[in-house]
Design a protein around this motif. Structure first.
Motif, PDB file in Angstrom:
ATOM      1  N   LEU A 128       0.829  -1.207   0.000  1.00  0.00           N
ATOM      2  CA  LEU A 128       0.000   0.000   0.000  1.00  0.00           C
ATOM      3  C   LEU A 128       0.860   1.252   0.000  1.00  0.00           C
ATOM      4  N   THR A 129       1.900   1.259   0.789  1.00  0.00           N
ATOM      5  CA  THR A 129       2.706   2.469   0.971  1.00  0.00           C
ATOM      6  C   THR A 129       3.888   2.575   0.024  1.00  0.00           C
ATOM      7  N   ASP A 130       4.458   1.414  -0.382  1.00  0.00           N
ATOM      8  CA  ASP A 130       5.708   1.433  -1.155  1.00  0.00           C
ATOM      9  C   ASP A 130       5.675   0.596  -2.423  1.00  0.00           C
ATOM     10  N   ASP A 131       4.521  -0.001  -2.754  1.00  0.00           N
ATOM     11  CA  ASP A 131       4.418  -0.852  -3.949  1.00  0.00           C
ATOM     12  C   ASP A 131       5.493  -1.937  -3.975  1.00  0.00           C
ATOM     13  N   LEU A 132       5.775  -2.504  -2.819  1.00  0.00           N
ATOM     14  CA  LEU A 132       6.808  -3.527  -2.706  1.00  0.00           C
ATOM     15  C   LEU A 132       6.401  -4.762  -3.518  1.00  0.00           C
ATOM     16  N   ALA A 133       7.322  -5.281  -4.300  1.00  0.00           N
ATOM     17  CA  ALA A 133       7.019  -6.423  -5.160  1.00  0.00           C
ATOM     18  C   ALA A 133       7.053  -7.720  -4.373  1.00  0.00           C
ATOM     19  N   PHE A 134       6.214  -8.675  -4.774  1.00  0.00           N
ATOM     20  CA  PHE A 134       6.261 -10.024  -4.221  1.00  0.00           C
ATOM     21  C   PHE A 134       7.479 -10.752  -4.795  1.00  0.00           C
ATOM     22  N   PRO A 135       8.089 -11.682  -4.061  1.00  0.00           N
ATOM     23  CA  PRO A 135       7.858 -11.964  -2.634  1.00  0.00           C
ATOM     24  C   PRO A 135       8.800 -11.130  -1.779  1.00  0.00           C
ATOM     25  N   LEU A 149       7.135 -13.833   7.957  1.00  0.00           N
ATOM     26  CA  LEU A 149       6.352 -14.343   6.845  1.00  0.00           C
ATOM     27  C   LEU A 149       7.010 -13.984   5.526  1.00  0.00           C
ATOM     28  N   VAL A 150       7.034 -14.927   4.602  1.00  0.00           N
ATOM     29  CA  VAL A 150       7.362 -14.605   3.221  1.00  0.00           C
ATOM     30  C   VAL A 150       6.031 -14.320   2.531  1.00  0.00           C
ATOM     31  N   VAL A 151       5.828 -13.081   2.108  1.00  0.00           N
ATOM     32  CA  VAL A 151       4.573 -12.659   1.482  1.00  0.00           C
ATOM     33  C   VAL A 151       4.713 -12.888  -0.012  1.00  0.00           C
ATOM     34  N   GLU A 152       3.993 -13.888  -0.527  1.00  0.00           N
ATOM     35  CA  GLU A 152       4.137 -14.310  -1.917  1.00  0.00           C
ATOM     36  C   GLU A 152       2.998 -13.846  -2.800  1.00  0.00           C
ATOM     37  N   ASP A 155      -2.973 -13.606  -1.028  1.00  0.00           N
ATOM     38  CA  ASP A 155      -3.496 -14.631  -0.123  1.00  0.00           C
ATOM     39  C   ASP A 155      -2.522 -15.782   0.066  1.00  0.00           C
ATOM     40  N   ARG A 156      -1.229 -15.513  -0.165  1.00  0.00           N
ATOM     41  CA  ARG A 156      -0.214 -16.571  -0.011  1.00  0.00           C
ATOM     42  C   ARG A 156       0.883 -16.082   0.930  1.00  0.00           C
ATOM     43  N   PHE A 157       0.961 -16.734   2.085  1.00  0.00           N
ATOM     44  CA  PHE A 157       1.916 -16.354   3.116  1.00  0.00           C
ATOM     45  C   PHE A 157       2.602 -17.613   3.637  1.00  0.00           C
ATOM     46  N   ARG A 158       3.919 -17.568   3.721  1.00  0.00           N
ATOM     47  CA  ARG A 158       4.685 -18.716   4.222  1.00  0.00           C
ATOM     48  C   ARG A 158       5.402 -18.307   5.501  1.00  0.00           C
ATOM     49  N   TYR A 303      15.008 -16.793   3.712  1.00  0.00           N
ATOM     50  CA  TYR A 303      14.255 -16.134   2.641  1.00  0.00           C
ATOM     51  C   TYR A 303      15.096 -15.940   1.393  1.00  0.00           C
ATOM     52  N   ARG A 304      16.367 -15.603   1.560  1.00  0.00           N
ATOM     53  CA  ARG A 304      17.204 -15.269   0.409  1.00  0.00           C
ATOM     54  C   ARG A 304      17.548 -16.490  -0.438  1.00  0.00           C
ATOM     55  N   ASP A 305      17.333 -17.679   0.096  1.00  0.00           N
ATOM     56  CA  ASP A 305      17.558 -18.891  -0.700  1.00  0.00           C
ATOM     57  C   ASP A 305      16.641 -18.917  -1.929  1.00  0.00           C
ATOM     58  N   ALA A 306      15.448 -18.319  -1.787  1.00  0.00           N
ATOM     59  CA  ALA A 306      14.489 -18.297  -2.899  1.00  0.00           C
ATOM     60  C   ALA A 306      14.055 -16.869  -3.205  1.00  0.00           C
ATOM     61  N   ALA A 307      14.882 -15.888  -2.846  1.00  0.00           N
ATOM     62  CA  ALA A 307      14.512 -14.485  -3.001  1.00  0.00           C
ATOM     63  C   ALA A 307      14.772 -13.991  -4.415  1.00  0.00           C
ATOM     64  N   PRO A 308      14.123 -12.906  -4.828  1.00  0.00           N
ATOM     65  CA  PRO A 308      14.405 -12.301  -6.124  1.00  0.00           C
ATOM     66  C   PRO A 308      15.768 -11.620  -6.119  1.00  0.00           C
ATOM     67  N   LEU A 309      16.132 -11.052  -7.255  1.00  0.00           N
ATOM     68  CA  LEU A 309      17.434 -10.402  -7.370  1.00  0.00           C
ATOM     69  C   LEU A 309      17.555  -9.229  -6.404  1.00  0.00           C
ATOM     70  N   ARG A 310      16.437  -8.568  -6.123  1.00  0.00           N
ATOM     71  CA  ARG A 310      16.445  -7.447  -5.184  1.00  0.00           C
ATOM     72  C   ARG A 310      15.615  -7.828  -3.957  1.00  0.00           C
ATOM     73  N   PRO A 311      16.187  -8.554  -3.019  1.00  0.00           N
ATOM     74  CA  PRO A 311      15.426  -8.970  -1.830  1.00  0.00           C
ATOM     75  C   PRO A 311      15.013  -7.775  -0.982  1.00  0.00           C
ATOM     76  N   ALA A 312      13.879  -7.921  -0.325  1.00  0.00           N
ATOM     77  CA  ALA A 312      13.350  -6.816   0.481  1.00  0.00           C
ATOM     78  C   ALA A 312      12.805  -7.356   1.793  1.00  0.00           C
ATOM     79  N   PHE A 313      12.955  -6.548   2.837  1.00  0.00           N
ATOM     80  CA  PHE A 313      12.455  -6.871   4.170  1.00  0.00           C
ATOM     81  C   PHE A 313      11.555  -5.734   4.622  1.00  0.00           C
TER      82      PHE A 313
END
Length: 398
Positions: A128-135, A149-152, A155-158, A303-313
């Motif tokens: 909502l605030t930063d348009d952060l990309a999944f996951p 939580l990894v927000v994927e 409605d998908r949360f790990r 999380y970074r084992d399956a994270a995108p090129l630009r990981p975010a927290f």
């Protein structure tokens, strides 16, 4: 659905009655209006939230919150595309008040209704605030919950880990009561800690000696209680020693008992000096920050084992408003070269804008409304994860 959607959100899961109007579009202009009416004055005399009082208060003011939000946004019910309401988890009386208000509005207007998981509202706030990309990796840290939580997706949360007992916000409130501070305890403890010495009083860091991302704060709260009692006993010994000296007896007061007492004023707790209280608050806050920082490092590694090129927290929830904790988490992300996102303080605590946004995300993803929603006291985001300790007949807590 190519045109911007406008949603009404309603939130009543604990002690904040809230309504908001949200319109899809650029992040800076999405929240058209947000109204939050707290109940602090109603619960102050009881040292915490009383569920029955909270439920009655929600029933009395929710319609006024909706009316105020519509007026501030300059829209009418006919301008809305949908209604979103917190359907759980939370205090069941409060959740029921919100669900029934939303169902009444939906029946009267014919608008579709989305039941939203309160935790999903927090989890999706960084979008909502930063348009952060999944996951992205999220630390949801609030009065009743704490989990990684990894927000994927909408409605998908790990879940990678969570608290096995008290949530940090709950621990802050209990420590405030132990030290005679007003409620809500989080801001009060943070205010006291700002001028305290975090290294004077040693406190434990539970579960740091175990692998994984699970957390525990109950023992830390108990350690604060014991430290308070020890300080009060030491002060009582000093006072009795002073009385003996005044009566002519040459009883020596151990110098160790005098260390750390920079002033002679007593706090609201009998026998506890203000300097002791400030140092206890600082020590407790530092312990919570240390625990969250270390567990965040571990969660980032998973999380970074399956994270995108630009990981975010991202961090969300009421405790995310604590400046010292935010700073520690930001430092961890900087050291790990991970983008750090923290929503504005007003969107960290309970609000209805996040509820409207979670429903809007679901609508955009083609996930339809749910007219048959019911209030749920418990509602885990990741149903596939093993229940945390404390799950009972009503299901897993988180």
């Amino acid at each position: 659905m190519d045109r911007p959607l406008t949603f009404l959100g309603i939130e009543s899961s604990c002690d904040d009655s809230a309504a908001a109007i949200l319109r899809d579009g650029p992040a800076a202009g999405r929240v058209l209006a947000s109204v939050v009416r707290g109940q602090g004055a109603l619960h102050a005399a009881f040292g915490g939230v009383v569920p029955e009082i909270a439920a009655r208060a929600h029933a009395e003011v929710l319609d006024h919150c909706v009316e105020a939000a519509l007026a501030r946004a300059g829209v009418g019910l006919g301008d809305l595309d949908g209604i979103a309401v917190t359907a759980g988890p939370g205090l069941i009386g409060g959740v029921l008040a919100g669900v029934m208000t939303a169902k009444g509005l939906a029946a009267a207007t014919g608008l579709p209704l989305w039941g939203v998981n309160h935790l999903a509202g927090h989890a999706l706030t960084p979008r909502l605030t930063d348009d952060l990309a999944f996951p992205y990796l999220l630390l949801l840290v609030s009065g009743g919950h704490c989990q990684f939580l990894v927000v994927e997706g909408p409605d998908r949360f790990r879940r990678l880990g969570g608290t096995i007992d008290d949530a940090p916000g709950e621990a802050f409130d209990k420590v405030a009561r132990i030290l005679g501070l007003p409620q809500p305890g989080g801001p009060e403890v943070e205010r006291e800690a700002a001028t305290g010495n975090p290294r004077r009083i040693p406190l434990p860091r539970p579960l740091l000696d175990r692998e994984g991302c699970d957390l525990s704060f109950s023992g830390l709260k108990t350690a604060v209680l014991r430290a308070r009692d020890s300080l009060m006993s030491a002060h009582d010994g000093i006072m009795s020693g002073h009385d003996e000296i005044k009566s002519g007896q040459q009883t020596r007061v151990p110098s160790a008992h005098l260390s750390g007492h920079s002033d002679g004023q007593l706090s609201g707790q009998s026998g506890l000096r203000e300097s002791d209280r400030r140092d206890l608050c600082a020590a407790f806050q530092a312990a919570v920050a240390d625990i969250l920082a270390e567990k965040t490092r571990r969660a980032l590694a998973l999380y970074r084992d399956a994270a995108p090129l630009r990981p975010a927290f991202a961090v969300a929830g009421g405790v995310a408003a604590n400046a010292a904790i935010r700073s520690r988490l930001q430092a961890v992300c900087a050291a790990e070269s991970v983008e750090f996102v923290a929503p504005p303080l007003a969107l960290c605590t309970d609000n209805a804008a996040m509820i409207a946004w979670a429903a809007l995300e679901r609508a955009r993803a083609g996930l339809g409304p749910d007219a048959a929603i019911s209030a749920r006291p418990r509602w885990p985001l990741d149903p596939s994860a093993a229940p945390m300790i404390g799950a009972g007949k009503k299901g897993a807590k988180a």
